[in-house]
Design a protein around this motif. Structure first.
Motif: not given
Length: 151
Positions: A15-36
């Motif tokens: 495992e390199l990284r983990r994200w916990t999402l609770s709503e669709a608004a979290d998707l934008r932060a997921l994309r940006a964090s994945l890119h980084e």
């Protein structure tokens, strides 16, 4: 409707990284964090991703959207890696349903996340644990990605 094959991702993946999402608004932060995570660079507003990072971010968003829409929260997205592959593993807590490929639908009607994952990744599968249903997709780990920092 079709079904995905039931199989876990490669056992040697770390495992390199983990994200916990609770709503669709979290998707934008997921994309940006994945890119980084994949490139070491912060994604600027309106900036496009390159090749494999773009595919990983697209499929992560599609699979996480499915989990948020059809599963039981929270949705957990993990980025795993082997020497040769990057693996997305997206979990929700709905053990009562199996992942299903959508039947042919008109463009724009949605429901294409799993089909996109099958078309754009090397392999896709699913497995269940005692508490989660997980969908995973693998991608080639390119030279550019091999230098990505580890979490």
């Amino acid at each position: 409707m079709g079904q995905l094959s039931s199989s876990p991702p490669p056992s040697q993946a770390t495992e390199l990284r983990r994200w916990t999402l609770s709503e669709a608004a979290d998707l934008r932060a997921l994309r940006a964090s994945l890119h980084e995570e994949l490139t070491g660079d912060v994604l600027g507003e309106g900036e496009a991703l390159d090749e494999v990072p773009e595919l990983v971010a697209l499929i992560a968003t599609e699979l996480a959207t499915n989990a948020l829409r059809h599963g039981i929260p929270p949705t957990v997205v993990r980025l795993l890696a082997t020497d040769e592959y990057l693996i997305l593993d997206v979990a929700d807590h709905d053990l009562g349903s199996l992942p299903q490929l959508a039947e042919a639908r008109p463009t724009g009607d949605g429901g294409r996340g799993l089909e996109l994952a099958r078309a754009l990744s090397l392999d896709v599968g699913w497995y269940a644990t005692g508490t989660t249903k997980n969908i995973w997709a693998s991608f080639p780990r390119t030279a550019r990605l091999s230098g990505a920092r580890r979490a």
